[in-house]
Scaffold this motif. Structure first.
Motif, PDB file in Angstrom:
ATOM      1  N   SER A 210       0.859  -1.190   0.000  1.00 47.06           N
ATOM      2  CA  SER A 210       0.000   0.000   0.000  1.00 47.06           C
ATOM      3  C   SER A 210       0.891   1.234   0.000  1.00 47.06           C
ATOM      4  O   SER A 210       2.053   1.187   0.430  1.00 47.06           O
ATOM      5  CB  SER A 210      -0.945   0.003   1.204  1.00 47.06           C
ATOM      6  N   THR A 211       0.326   2.351  -0.472  1.00 45.24           N
ATOM      7  CA  THR A 211       1.169   3.542  -0.689  1.00 45.24           C
ATOM      8  C   THR A 211       1.731   4.107   0.619  1.00 45.24           C
ATOM      9  O   THR A 211       2.799   4.709   0.631  1.00 45.24           O
ATOM     10  CB  THR A 211       0.384   4.653  -1.419  1.00 45.24           C
ATOM     11  N   GLY A 212       1.008   3.879   1.723  1.00 43.58           N
ATOM     12  CA  GLY A 212       1.435   4.446   3.001  1.00 43.58           C
ATOM     13  C   GLY A 212       2.732   3.864   3.536  1.00 43.58           C
ATOM     14  O   GLY A 212       3.314   4.406   4.484  1.00 43.58           O
ATOM     15  N   ALA A 213       3.202   2.764   2.933  1.00 47.11           N
ATOM     16  CA  ALA A 213       4.473   2.174   3.371  1.00 47.11           C
ATOM     17  C   ALA A 213       5.677   2.956   2.839  1.00 47.11           C
ATOM     18  O   ALA A 213       6.817   2.644   3.157  1.00 47.11           O
ATOM     19  CB  ALA A 213       4.551   0.709   2.942  1.00 47.11           C
ATOM     20  N   SER A 214       5.399   3.973   2.019  1.00 42.47           N
ATOM     21  CA  SER A 214       6.499   4.806   1.502  1.00 42.47           C
ATOM     22  C   SER A 214       6.744   6.000   2.416  1.00 42.47           C
ATOM     23  O   SER A 214       5.819   6.539   3.018  1.00 42.47           O
ATOM     24  CB  SER A 214       6.161   5.325   0.102  1.00 42.47           C
ATOM     25  N   ARG A 215       8.006   6.391   2.476  1.00 44.27           N
ATOM     26  CA  ARG A 215       8.327   7.678   3.089  1.00 44.27           C
ATOM     27  C   ARG A 215       7.798   8.796   2.182  1.00 44.27           C
ATOM     28  O   ARG A 215       7.514   8.553   1.016  1.00 44.27           O
ATOM     29  CB  ARG A 215       9.847   7.837   3.212  1.00 44.27           C
ATOM     30  N   PRO A 216       7.674  10.011   2.716  1.00 45.58           N
ATOM     31  CA  PRO A 216       7.293  11.132   1.850  1.00 45.58           C
ATOM     32  C   PRO A 216       8.305  11.314   0.719  1.00 45.58           C
ATOM     33  O   PRO A 216       9.459  10.894   0.839  1.00 45.58           O
ATOM     34  CB  PRO A 216       7.321  12.338   2.798  1.00 45.58           C
ATOM     35  N   LEU A 217       7.825  11.930  -0.356  1.00 42.23           N
ATOM     36  CA  LEU A 217       8.639  12.048  -1.563  1.00 42.23           C
ATOM     37  C   LEU A 217       8.834  13.520  -1.934  1.00 42.23           C
ATOM     38  O   LEU A 217       7.933  14.326  -1.754  1.00 42.23           O
ATOM     39  CB  LEU A 217       7.905  11.345  -2.704  1.00 42.23           C
TER      40      LEU A 217
END
Ligand SMILES: [Zn+2]
Length: 239
Positions: A210-217
């Protein structure tokens, strides 16, 4: 193209398997948990352990009959082995790859269906993506950063499906690259990666669940690389 085990089992980082062919410094495995690279995503790193020792895997070579795992030393392992994926490195690639889908989706939607002309992910937590965008305003592109991070915060599920090749070419926007189409699997299907409610596109790489597993970009830089190439450099927070 064979269907990679790592795409069906994205959370499996260690696999007991066996050597089916070996030469000094390279082996073929019955099953492999590694992503051998492609589509701008760097090949996995990892290790091979067996009763007689352990060696780093430094790369992959593909020929007509499958994938060779290139070893850091001219050893010849045989029989049962444990293949272990470098987990932080794979996670970094999944993060960058998923974020590139978000960037790609928002550019496609906001800039008249602009197509991708090139992608490269880097081990330092940055990546570049090139679009065929002759007219776009760089400030407008730069301002996508807020929307990208909104998608990350919304923690949208990322799923995959497989569709028939004919169907894939009929669905507008599914093939997002101007030059490269992911090769169909042995059963003639094209793999489609979907970010729920945002985007569907053909892709053969590894992604987050899911996208929330990414750090901010962050969008680090935008360059004009000739009339048909607008290059966005992105970086994960802290990279
Ligand atoms: Zn992808």
């Amino acid at each position: 193209m064979t269907r990679y085990f790592c795409l069906d089992e994205p959370e499996l980082f260690e696999l007991e398997t066996s050597v089916v062919a070996a030469e000094p410094g390279r082996v073929r495995l019955e099953r492999s948990p590694f992503y051998p690279g492609g589509g701008g995503q760097l090949p996995d790193r990892g290790r091979l352990q067996w009763s007689g020792g352990e060696v780093a895997i430094t790369g992959f070579e593909s020929d007509g009959s499958g994938i060779w795992h290139v070893l850091a030393e001219p050893v010849t392992p045989s029989d049962a082995v444990i293949a272990a994926v470098d987990r932080p490195f794979r996670q970094l690639m999944r993060e960058l790859h998923t974020d590139l889908h978000i960037v790609n989706a928002l550019v496609y939607q906001g800039f008249d269906g602009a197509l991708v002309t090139g992608v490269q992910m880097n081990e330092d937590g940055t990546a570049r993506i090139d679009f065929d965008l002759p007219e776009a305003d760089n400030e407008r592109l730069k301002s996508l950063e807020g929307a990208i991070n909104d998608v990350i915060r919304q923690d949208l599920p990322v799923r995959e499906t497989h569709v028939g090749a004919d169907e894939a070419f009929d669905e507008p926007g599914l093939i997002r690259s101007r030059s490269v189409t992911p090769p169909p699997t042995a059963d003639g299907k094209i793999r489609v990666v979907e970010i729920a409610g945002l985007d569907r596109q053909a892709c053969g790489g590894t992604h987050l669940a899911s996208t929330g597993a990414s750090r901010p970009l962050r969008i680090l830089k935008i360059d004009n690389k000739g009339r048909h190439n607008r290059r966005l450099r992105i970086g994960l927070d802290g990279a």
